[in-house]
Design an enzyme around this catalytic site. Structure first.
Site, short mmCIF file in Angstrom:
data_model
loop_
_atom_site.label_atom_id
_atom_site.label_comp_id
_atom_site.label_asym_id
_atom_site.label_seq_id
_atom_site.Cartn_x
_atom_site.Cartn_y
_atom_site.Cartn_z
CB SER A 13 -0.48 -3.68 8.18
OG SER A 13 -1.64 -2.91 7.93
CB THR A 69 -3.31 -13.92 8.96
OG1 THR A 69 -3.73 -12.78 8.21
CG2 THR A 69 -3.69 -15.17 8.21
CG ASN A 70 0.56 -15.97 12.33
OD1 ASN A 70 1.01 -17.10 12.37
ND2 ASN A 70 0.94 -15.06 11.46
NE ARG A 109 5.61 -6.77 13.78
CZ ARG A 109 6.08 -7.99 13.54
NH1 ARG A 109 7.24 -8.35 14.04
NH2 ARG A 109 5.43 -8.82 12.79
CB CYS A 149 1.12 -6.61 14.10
SG CYS A 149 2.26 -5.26 13.80
N GLY A 150 0.22 -9.93 13.02
CA GLY A 150 -0.24 -11.22 13.53
C GLY A 150 -1.74 -11.46 13.56
CG PHE A 188 3.53 -18.17 16.38
CD1 PHE A 188 3.03 -17.54 15.24
CD2 PHE A 188 4.85 -17.90 16.74
CE1 PHE A 188 3.82 -16.69 14.48
CE2 PHE A 188 5.65 -17.05 15.99
CZ PHE A 188 5.12 -16.45 14.86
CG ASP A 224 -7.11 -7.30 7.12
OD1 ASP A 224 -6.14 -7.09 7.88
OD2 ASP A 224 -7.37 -6.56 6.16
CG HIS A 253 -6.79 -3.14 10.30
ND1 HIS A 253 -5.49 -2.71 10.41
CD2 HIS A 253 -6.76 -4.16 9.41
CE1 HIS A 253 -4.72 -3.43 9.60
NE2 HIS A 253 -5.46 -4.31 8.99
CE LYS A 300 -6.12 -3.63 4.77
NZ LYS A 300 -6.25 -4.16 6.11
NE ARG A 336 -2.27 -1.28 3.55
CZ ARG A 336 -1.71 -0.51 4.45
NH1 ARG A 336 -1.79 0.82 4.33
NH2 ARG A 336 -1.07 -1.01 5.48
CE1 TYR A 393 2.01 -7.21 -4.24
CE2 TYR A 393 1.06 -6.43 -2.18
CZ TYR A 393 1.81 -7.36 -2.88
OH TYR A 393 2.35 -8.44 -2.23
N GLY A 394 -2.77 -5.35 -3.82
CA GLY A 394 -3.47 -5.45 -2.54
C GLY A 394 -4.48 -4.35 -2.29
N GLY A 395 -4.36 -3.75 -1.13
CA GLY A 395 -5.32 -2.75 -0.69
C GLY A 395 -5.40 -1.53 -1.60
CB SER A 436 5.48 -12.20 -0.91
OG SER A 436 6.03 -12.88 0.20
NE ARG A 437 0.16 -8.49 2.56
CZ ARG A 437 -0.38 -8.15 3.73
NH1 ARG A 437 -1.46 -8.75 4.16
NH2 ARG A 437 0.18 -7.23 4.46
P1 GTP Z 1 -2.23 -7.59 7.50
O1 GTP Z 1 -2.77 -8.64 6.57
O2 GTP Z 1 -1.13 -6.78 6.89
O3 GTP Z 1 -3.27 -6.73 8.11
O4 GTP Z 1 -1.43 -8.33 8.66
P2 GTP Z 1 -1.74 -9.43 9.77
O5 GTP Z 1 -1.88 -8.72 11.08
O6 GTP Z 1 -2.81 -10.37 9.38
O7 GTP Z 1 -0.34 -10.17 9.75
P3 GTP Z 1 0.03 -11.72 9.89
O8 GTP Z 1 -0.86 -12.48 10.80
O9 GTP Z 1 0.15 -12.27 8.54
O10 GTP Z 1 1.47 -11.62 10.61
C1 GTP Z 1 2.62 -11.28 9.94
C2 GTP Z 1 3.91 -11.51 10.74
O11 GTP Z 1 3.73 -11.55 12.16
C3 GTP Z 1 4.58 -12.81 10.35
O12 GTP Z 1 5.93 -12.53 10.12
C4 GTP Z 1 4.42 -13.69 11.59
O13 GTP Z 1 5.44 -14.62 11.69
C5 GTP Z 1 4.44 -12.66 12.72
N1 GTP Z 1 3.73 -13.14 13.92
C6 GTP Z 1 2.42 -13.48 13.98
N2 GTP Z 1 2.09 -13.89 15.24
C7 GTP Z 1 3.22 -13.81 15.98
C8 GTP Z 1 3.53 -14.10 17.36
O14 GTP Z 1 2.69 -14.51 18.16
N3 GTP Z 1 4.82 -13.87 17.77
C9 GTP Z 1 5.78 -13.42 16.92
N4 GTP Z 1 7.01 -13.22 17.40
N5 GTP Z 1 5.53 -13.14 15.60
C10 GTP Z 1 4.28 -13.34 15.15
C1 SPV Z 2 -2.78 -4.44 5.48
O1 SPV Z 2 -1.80 -3.81 5.06
O2 SPV Z 2 -3.30 -4.21 6.60
C2 SPV Z 2 -3.37 -5.54 4.67
C3 SPV Z 2 -2.85 -5.75 3.32
O3 SPV Z 2 -4.27 -6.21 5.13
S1 SPV Z 2 -3.55 -4.70 2.14
O4 SPV Z 2 -4.80 -5.30 1.65
O5 SPV Z 2 -2.60 -4.56 1.02
O6 SPV Z 2 -3.85 -3.42 2.71
MN MN Z 3 -4.81 -5.55 7.22
#
Ligand code: GTP
Ligand code: SPV
Ligand code: MN
Length: 628
Positions: free
Chosen positions: A279, A284-285, A427, A281-282, A521, A304, A257, A237, A85, A228-230, A395-396
């Site tokens: 964004s 999806t995880n 973070r 910061c975890g 995690f 998201d 968000h 977004k 973005r 790209y993306g958003g 990369s996504r």
């Molecule tokens: P957007 O799609 O950009 O909104 O991001 P998101 O918040 O969904 O990000 P995502 O879950 O993909 O996390 C991206 C990064 O965070 C990766 O590099 C993960 O390895 C790291 N991460 C996620 N959860 C943890 C955690 O609990 N601890 C640590 N140290 N890193 C984490």
């Molecule tokens: C973010 O940056 O928070 C995302 C990826 O979820 S994008 O759709 O490109 O904005």
């Molecule tokens: Mn996002």
């Protein structure tokens, strides 16, 4: 960027033009401006999708991955200048600058319209213009809303097909008169100029002069120059956050968000959580969390974005307006997110990851040992000796939500799920504890408003620098951030004691050696368990500077290989550091002038008062119970 051969016949496999005069007039007007060679009404059918993939593979826009290993999977490589973005080129075009606020780029709407007319004039020459009707949220749901994206990118068409409910069913509702938001997108790379001179297409066309623009008064989106993306998937977004936040302000709901989770505890009681993290910061995880503690079950509802509104029973209900995940690939592995990894087995678009010699994908963190040879995200040979990452840090993967084994049966419920808990995270290497509970809604809004985080690769900028990211909405709020906080405060009054409880979390705190103190995690289920036990009234908490902390022994660390010192460090609150943080918050708040809600000024004073009650020598940040 590789060139591609022109496709002589325009696609002729879409839907018929709809019986919707308003839509026809708008599409005709955009076609007159952008001058495409053909118009394709997107039906959303499987045949249409297959045809688009076939065309994109034929012309080199996409690389078909090894179909035995990953059926239905494709790789796209973007231009190196178009990988995230572009916040510096994202504009809120409200009539008055003050309504965009100090944290947004404002542009005068009349002037921006002129600029856009200039940029969009003839920008689709030599291309097909696709018209994508879509629904954000389950079709016909009370919280859901419709839109139409016009784009000249087939990559955007198939991506919107994954990320939203796109096609005929959405158009039928629009034709029947339901509200919809218009969104116009062009990659900004016409194949013919005004004089008739032609040029070959690129595998990732784009323009260096980018405009991601929003008109909150007329609720329109215009995006130029990026694929790209958003920047380009305008349901995400641009609509579901920037325009929807304005709709939410005016109509009494929230566009956030946030991921959404359902957690079922050992007693069978169900809890629903929403969590805002900046964004990359975890989210999806966490959305696909596999708990490391026994007898807690987690289901994914969204990863998201959350749209939330009070229900008839007075509780706050949330839906995921999206239908897919556009997730960060690097760092996704069998260890960190096995659920996501399994979902990517088939029917997934990968963008800017590396290609293996057998037609599979790879990214940093997928395996401990990188393959001996790869083609990197730029299309160059790569070996482990290379000093550049093989996959771009942003990369996504783009995949349907239903492909995640953790998806909740409730994820398509148009009524949404009632929220028990809201988490704010970022973070933070220091200061912010693993988990703390807000004293009340107003304190929770203060915590959300003051979230700061280290910059990630999801947007351009210096990775690692600390930035304020209130509610993880800094780049996504479509109006004045201070008014947005006021809207949240009002929502709290409306919800009263039915309001979700607010917690702050931080998985990223580092110890003296610069290493993460918390395993993260799956183990993030532990602090979440504590939050849910608080909601259930099962545990007490200690008042502290930044909120209420778990009492000794209440955080479940059974089976964790963690020293008592590390555990203490995770919760340590240094009054001096917090006093400095309070000063920074005061400075930060000052830019909002008299739009800053008085309740947040009062919260800052209350924070300082708590700091002053903390014995500096102890450094635990806990306030003695007698005084609290
Ligand atoms: P957007 O799609 O950009 O909104 O991001 P998101 O918040 O969904 O990000 P995502 O879950 O993909 O996390 C991206 C990064 O965070 C990766 O590099 C993960 O390895 C790291 N991460 C996620 N959860 C943890 C955690 O609990 N601890 C640590 N140290 N890193 C984490
Ligand atoms: C973010 O940056 O928070 C995302 C990826 O979820 S994008 O759709 O490109 O904005
Ligand atoms: Mn996002």
């Amino acid at each position: 960027m590789a060139q591609i051969q022109p496709c002589p016949t325009a696609s002729s496999f879409g839907a018929d033009a709809p019986n919707a005069p308003e839509v026809l007039a708008w599409v005709a007007q955009i076609a007159e401006l952008t001058q495409p060679d053909a118009i394709h009404w997107v039906s959303g059918s499987r045949a249409e999708r297959d045809q688009l993939y076939a065309e994109m593979v034929a012309d080199g826009t996409l690389i078909a991955l090894n179909q035995d290993k990953r059926p239905g999977c494709y790789l796209a490589r973007s231009a190196p200048s178009d990988v995230a973005r572009v916040e510096s080129r994202t504009f809120i075009c409200s009539e008055r600058e003050a309504d965009a606020g100090p944290t947004n780029n404002w542009a005068d709407p009349a002037q921006m319209r002129q600029t856009l007319r200039r940029k969009f004039r003839g920008c689709m020459r030599g291309r097909t213009m696709y018209v994508i009707p879509f629904s954000m949220g389950p079709l016909g749901g009370d919280i859901s809303k419709l839109g139409i994206e016009i784009t000249d990118s087939p990559y955007v068409v198939v991506s919107m097909g994954i990320m939203t409910r796109a096609g005929d069913a959405a158009m039928e509702r629009i034709a029947a008169g339901e509200y919809w938001v218009p969104a116009v997108h062009s990659v900004g790379y016409p194949l013919r100029d005004e004089a008739g001179g032609v040029r070959l297409d690129l595998t990732w066309p784009c323009d260096d002069d980018k405009y991601i623009t929003h008109f909150p008064q007329t609720r329109e989106i215009w995006s130029y120059g990026s694929g790209y993306g958003g920047n380009a998937l305008l349901g995400k977004k641009c609509y579901a956050l920037r325009i929807a936040s304005v709709l939410g302000r005016d109509e009494g709901w929230l566009a956030e968000h946030m991921l959404i989770l359902r957690v079922t505890g050992p007693s069978g009681r169900r809890f629903h959580l929403a969590a805002a993290f900046p964004s990359a910061c975890g989210k999806t995880n966490l959305a696909m969390l596999r708990p490391t503690i026994e007898s807690w079950q987690v289901e994914t509802i969204g990863d998201d974005i959350a749209w939330m509104r009070p229900g008839a029973d007075g509780r706050l209900y949330a839906i995921n307006p999206e239908a897919g995940f556009f997730g960060v690939a690097p760092g996704t592995s069998e260890q960190t997110n096995p659920t996501a990894l399994a979902a990517l087995d088939h029917d997934t678009i990968f963008t800017n990851v590396a290609l293996t010699d057998d037609g599979d994908v790879w990214w940093e963190g997928l395996t401990d040992q990188p393959p001996a040879h790869l083609i990197d995200w730029r299309g160059q040979d790569w070996t482990p000796d290379s000093d550049q990452p093989a996959a771009h840090p942003n990369s996504r993967f783009t995949v349907r939500a239903s492909q995640a084994a953790s998806i909740s049966p409730a994820w398509q419920d148009p009524a949404g799920v009632p929220l028990d808990v809201i988490l704010f995270g970022g973070r933070r290497a220091s200061n912010v504890p693993l988990i703390s509970e807000s004293y009340d809604w107003e304190h929770g809004v203060f915590v959300g408003a003051t979230v700061s985080s280290e910059q990630t690769a999801a947007a351009e900028g210096a990775v690692g620098a600390l930035r304020r990211d209130p509610f993880a909405m800094l780049p996504f709020c479509g109006y004045n951030m201070a008014d947005y906080w006021a809207h949240w405060l009002k929502m709290g009054q409306r919800l009263g004691d039915q309001a979700p409880r607010i917690f702050q979390v931080n998985w990223f705190r580092k110890g003296a050696g610069g290493k993460f103190l918390w395993p993260g995690f799956g183990d993030n289920s532990r602090p979440i368990e504590w939050a849910l036990r608080r909601v259930a009234g099962e545990v007490e908490a200690d008042d502290a500077i930044s909120g209420r902390l778990p009492r000794k022994g209440d955080l479940n660390v059974a089976g964790l290989d963690m020293t008592e010192t590390a555990l203490e460090a995770l919760f340590a609150l240094d009054p001096k550091a917090w006093a400095a943080e309070a000063d920074l918050t005061e400075e930060y708040f000052a830019q909002f002038g008299d739009r800053l809600p008085a309740a947040l000024v009062a919260q800052l004073a209350a924070l300082r008062e708590r700091i002053s009650r903390c014995p500096v020598a102890v450094h635990s940040g806990r306030i003695s119970r007698a005084k609290a």
